[in-house]
Structure formats: structure tokens, C-alpha cells
Design a protein around this motif. Structure first.
Motif, PDB file in Angstrom:
ATOM      1  N   ILE A  55      41.831  -0.146  47.918  1.00 20.77           N
ATOM      2  CA  ILE A  55      43.146  -0.781  47.928  1.00 20.77           C
ATOM      3  C   ILE A  55      43.196  -1.871  48.994  1.00 20.77           C
ATOM      4  O   ILE A  55      43.422  -3.039  48.710  1.00 20.77           O
ATOM      5  CB  ILE A  55      44.263   0.257  48.171  1.00 20.77           C
ATOM      6  N   SER A  56      42.989  -1.482  50.237  1.00 23.38           N
ATOM      7  CA  SER A  56      42.948  -2.442  51.358  1.00 23.38           C
ATOM      8  C   SER A  56      42.318  -1.734  52.538  1.00 23.38           C
ATOM      9  O   SER A  56      42.111  -0.518  52.533  1.00 23.38           O
ATOM     10  CB  SER A  56      44.350  -2.956  51.707  1.00 23.38           C
ATOM     11  N   HIS A  57      42.035  -2.511  53.590  1.00 22.19           N
ATOM     12  CA  HIS A  57      41.388  -1.924  54.765  1.00 22.19           C
ATOM     13  C   HIS A  57      42.321  -0.973  55.508  1.00 22.19           C
ATOM     14  O   HIS A  57      41.869  -0.116  56.270  1.00 22.19           O
ATOM     15  CB  HIS A  57      40.920  -3.037  55.709  1.00 22.19           C
ATOM     16  N   GLY A 110      41.785  -5.776  33.806  1.00 26.18           N
ATOM     17  CA  GLY A 110      43.168  -6.081  34.149  1.00 26.18           C
ATOM     18  C   GLY A 110      43.924  -4.837  34.564  1.00 26.18           C
ATOM     19  O   GLY A 110      44.777  -4.886  35.463  1.00 26.18           O
ATOM     20  N   LEU A 111      43.608  -3.698  33.933  1.00 29.15           N
ATOM     21  CA  LEU A 111      44.258  -2.439  34.324  1.00 29.15           C
ATOM     22  C   LEU A 111      43.884  -2.056  35.747  1.00 29.15           C
ATOM     23  O   LEU A 111      44.747  -1.646  36.533  1.00 29.15           O
ATOM     24  CB  LEU A 111      43.849  -1.345  33.341  1.00 29.15           C
ATOM     25  N   ALA A 112      42.590  -2.176  36.102  1.00 31.16           N
ATOM     26  CA  ALA A 112      42.160  -1.832  37.455  1.00 31.16           C
ATOM     27  C   ALA A 112      42.844  -2.726  38.486  1.00 31.16           C
ATOM     28  O   ALA A 112      43.269  -2.270  39.553  1.00 31.16           O
ATOM     29  CB  ALA A 112      40.641  -1.945  37.566  1.00 31.16           C
ATOM     30  N   ARG A 113      42.937  -4.014  38.180  1.00 29.90           N
ATOM     31  CA  ARG A 113      43.634  -4.920  39.110  1.00 29.90           C
ATOM     32  C   ARG A 113      45.109  -4.524  39.249  1.00 29.90           C
ATOM     33  O   ARG A 113      45.680  -4.569  40.343  1.00 29.90           O
ATOM     34  CB  ARG A 113      43.517  -6.352  38.600  1.00 29.90           C
ATOM     35  N   ASN A 114      45.716  -4.136  38.138  1.00 29.95           N
ATOM     36  CA  ASN A 114      47.110  -3.709  38.185  1.00 29.95           C
ATOM     37  C   ASN A 114      47.283  -2.444  39.023  1.00 29.95           C
ATOM     38  O   ASN A 114      48.260  -2.308  39.779  1.00 29.95           O
ATOM     39  CB  ASN A 114      47.633  -3.473  36.765  1.00 29.95           C
ATOM     40  N   LEU A 115      46.309  -1.520  38.911  1.00 27.09           N
ATOM     41  CA  LEU A 115      46.373  -0.293  39.723  1.00 27.09           C
ATOM     42  C   LEU A 115      46.283  -0.622  41.209  1.00 27.09           C
ATOM     43  O   LEU A 115      46.968  -0.010  42.040  1.00 27.09           O
ATOM     44  CB  LEU A 115      45.254   0.662  39.309  1.00 27.09           C
ATOM     45  N   SER A 152      48.944  -0.788  46.223  1.00 31.69           N
ATOM     46  CA  SER A 152      49.237  -1.552  47.438  1.00 31.69           C
ATOM     47  C   SER A 152      50.734  -1.550  47.710  1.00 31.69           C
ATOM     48  O   SER A 152      51.178  -1.520  48.867  1.00 31.69           O
ATOM     49  CB  SER A 152      48.737  -2.995  47.287  1.00 31.69           C
ATOM     50  N   LEU A 153      51.490  -1.591  46.626  1.00 28.18           N
ATOM     51  CA  LEU A 153      52.946  -1.567  46.755  1.00 28.18           C
ATOM     52  C   LEU A 153      53.433  -0.198  47.212  1.00 28.18           C
ATOM     53  O   LEU A 153      54.325  -0.093  48.064  1.00 28.18           O
ATOM     54  CB  LEU A 153      53.581  -1.942  45.416  1.00 28.18           C
ATOM     55  N   ASN A 195      53.754  -6.230  52.255  1.00 33.41           N
ATOM     56  CA  ASN A 195      53.964  -7.671  52.347  1.00 33.41           C
ATOM     57  C   ASN A 195      53.921  -8.256  50.936  1.00 33.41           C
ATOM     58  O   ASN A 195      52.854  -8.348  50.319  1.00 33.41           O
ATOM     59  CB  ASN A 195      52.893  -8.304  53.241  1.00 33.41           C
ATOM     60  N   MET A 196      55.064  -8.638  50.419  1.00 34.47           N
ATOM     61  CA  MET A 196      55.154  -9.138  49.050  1.00 34.47           C
ATOM     62  C   MET A 196      55.402 -10.636  49.056  1.00 34.47           C
ATOM     63  O   MET A 196      56.214 -11.144  49.833  1.00 34.47           O
ATOM     64  CB  MET A 196      56.281  -8.416  48.293  1.00 34.47           C
TER      65      MET A 196
END
Length: 348
Positions: A85-87, A149-154, A159-160, A172-173
Motif C-alpha cells: 500500500i505505502s511505506h 485495474g482491480l489491483a490498482r483500485n484495491l 490507502s484511503l 492525503n487526497m
């Protein structure tokens, strides 16, 4: 879910390429063959899996048995692995099942969870069992949407709102004008989800307050009913007393009439003026008896005032001494008159 053994050991060979794994699974003709009968469908799935793995190398395809709600099981491909997801956020292990009618049916996404790492309560995208949904899956369009595209959406929705981790600061949006339609729909659903939770909590609090108020109002109604019943009883008693006093007044008026008492004196002046003592001794006895009765009544009033803390003990004792002395002399004078003879009254 049941992991199919035996001929699928080729998927766990030492460092096989993902392309070989996909090809071996797609063209398996044994009893463990996948539930994708259309060759064109298989090539489409193959292409989508390869595209997914190029960008998300941690997601690897394996074969497993998917159990439908009716109890039937089918061999399907699923993508298993940890999604970065992120660091600042922990990894999320996911399973993406490729439906047997893919791409006409959207994939099924599950987040792997256990007792030590449960899904957060009231998560907007993941239920407690791990089943995941999003606008991308809700608005799935065959041949337009794919696994990548599904993986990117996940990644975007986690992240949200991460399924295991509560961020200390809001995500941060970017400005809504810079996001895609799907991402905007996910954000809208995310905000509406928590707004509904807050509204539900406020509604529950209001219902509890209203229930408590209802109980209090019922108690007040009971008290009011008891007061009304008490007032009705008091009203009935007062009517009875008025009737008794009226009957007594009528009896007295009749008595005065029979005994020819001057009613004008009784009505216009004091009742005592309707009677005349025979001599001076009787007059004195009447006055001193009245004085004794008045002093006795005053002593009772002082007792009541002391009980109600209207007067102090010092004042009470001082007044009682004075009144007792006066009552003593009044009774002494009455005793002396009683020894001299009885009083005679003459009604005029």
C-alpha cells in the motif's frame, strides 16, 4: 477453501516462471482442470494475469477450489499475495478469485485475516469475513476492466482506509477534479459510510434519550394521576365538610329562632353578644375561661413553631415561662370563682 494437491505440485517447483505456472494451469486436461471452457477466455485470463504480475510481482497465481453458496465447488485460478500500500501502512494479503465466467463476471476479492489480525469494525470496503467490494467491482465492465485495474483500485481504497490499521492522520487526497470517476465514487462511498455510522450513533443516542424521557414522563403521569386522585378525595371530603357545616349552621339558626335569640346581634356582631351573664361573677368567669383557653392554644402554637424551627429554643423557653405564669394566675382566679359559686347565664 480446499487446496488441490497431486498434479499441482508443478506450481511449487523451484523458481518456475509465472508464465509456465499460468500455462500449466490453463492447459491442464486432468480431473483438476480449470472451470474455463472457452479457449478465448483462457487466453484473455492469461494476458490479464501476466499484466498483473508485471506490476504487482508479489501477487502469484495458484489453483484452488472455490465453493459457491449452493455448495458446489469449481477449480479456479486465484491470485494470492501481499499487496503493498505505502511505506507507512502494513501489507495486506489478498486473494483475487478469477470467476468461471470472467470477464463477464467480476472477480471475487478476499482479504486474508485471522484472530490476531481481524478486520477493523465497520470498514467501508471489507466485511468481517474479508469479502471486499469497491466501486470498481460494483461497476465492472467486461473487456474494459481487468485484474491490473482491480489491483490498482484495491491499493487506492486501502490507502484511503486500511482494513487493519487506523491512520493517525487523515489520508492525503488530491483535488476531486484530478481523480478518476471510480476513485471519486470510492471516496464518496467512504465518506457516506462514516457519515451513516455517525448518523446511526447519533440516532441511537437520541432514541436512548427519548426512551429515558419517555420513562420519566410515564413516572410523571403516574404521579399526576395519584395527585388527581388525591385531589378528588380531598374535594369529596371538603364537600362533605361543607355539607356538615351547612347542616350545623342551619341547626344553629333554627335553635336561635326557637329560643328567640336576637339574630341581628349574632349576624352583625360577636356570638358572645347574643348571650348575657346573670351577674358580674359570671362575666368575669367567662372572660378568664376565655383567657385560659387562649393561653392554652398559644402554648400549642409555640410547640408547633419549635418543631418547625420557626423559633429558637431560647425564645421558646422564654415565651413558655411568661405564658405559663399568666395561665397559672388565670386558672387561680377561675378556681377562686368556682369556690364562690356557679355561673348563671340568661339568654336574651
Amino acid at each position: 477453501m480446499l487446496i488441490i494437491p497431486v498434479s499441482f505440485t508443478l506450481f511449487t517447483m523451484a523458481s518456475p516462471s509465472q508464465l509456465e505456472i499460468i500455462d500449466n494451469a490453463m492447459f491442464c486436461n486432468t480431473k483438476f482442470a480449470l472451470a474455463y471452457p472457452d479457449p478465448d477466455q483462457k487466453w484473455l485470463i492469461r494476458r490479464h494475469l501476466i499484466s498483473l504480475h508485471r506490476e504487482f510481482s508479489s501477487l502469484c497465481p495458484i489453483v484452488d477450489t472455490y465453493i459457491h453458496h449452493d455448495g458446489g465447488g469449481v477449480n479456479l485460478l486465484k491470485v494470492d499475495g501481499y499487496l503493498y500500500i505505502s511505506h507507512s501502512l502494513p501489507l495486506v494479503r489478498i486473494n483475487i478469485w478469477v470467476h468461471e465466467h470472467y470477464p463477464h463476471m467480476a472477480p471475487m476479492v478476499h482479504v486474508n485475516t485471522d484472530l490476531t489480525n481481524p478486520i477493523r469494525l465497520n470498514h467501508p470496503f471489507v466485511d468481517p469475513s474479508g469479502l471486499t467490494t469497491s466501486s470498481y467491482l460494483h461497476t465492472w465492465r467486461p473487456f474494459e476492466y481487468d485484474l491490473l485495474g482491480l489491483a490498482r483500485n484495491l491499493v487506492n481504497i486501502f490507502s484511503l482506509d486500511h482494513p487493519f490499521y487506523v491512520a493517525s492522520v487523515p489520508p492525503n487526497m488530491s483535488h476531486p477534479s484530478y481523480v478518476s470517476k471510480i476513485e471519486g465514487m470510492d471516496r464518496l462511498w467512504w465518506m457516506l459510510h462514516y457519515d451513516m455510522i455517525a448518523l446511526r450513533e447519533d440516532t441511537n443516542d437520541e432514541v436512548e434519550q427519548l426512551a429515558a424521557l419517555q420513562g420519566e414522563m410515564r413516572a410523571r403521569v403516574d404521579i399526576t394521576d395519584n395527585m388527581i386522585i388525591g385531589l378528588d378525595h380531598e374535594k369529596t371530603e371538603l364537600k362533605q365538610r361543607v355539607k356538615e357545616m351547612t347542616d350545623g349552621a342551619d341547626t344553629l339558626v333554627n335553635w336561635l329562632s326557637v329560643n328567640k335569640v336576637n339574630l341581628s346581634v349574632v349576624i352583625g356582631g360577636r356570638v358572645e353578644d347574643a348571650f348575657e351573664c346573670v351577674d358580674e361573677i359570671s362575666t368575669m368567669k367567662m372572660e378568664w375561661q376565655a383567657e385560659d383557653d387562649a393561653l392554652e392554644e398559644l402554648l400549642f402554637k409555640l410547640d408547633d413553631a419549635l418543631v418547625k424551627d420557626v423559633i429558637s429554643h431560647e425564645t421558646y423557653i422564654k415565651q413558655v415561662r411568661v405564658l405559663a405564669r399568666e395561665q397559672f394566675f388565670a386558672r387561680a382566679k377561675l378556681e377562686k370563682l368556682n369556690r364562690e359559686g356557679s355561673s348563671i347565664f340568661q339568654v336574651f
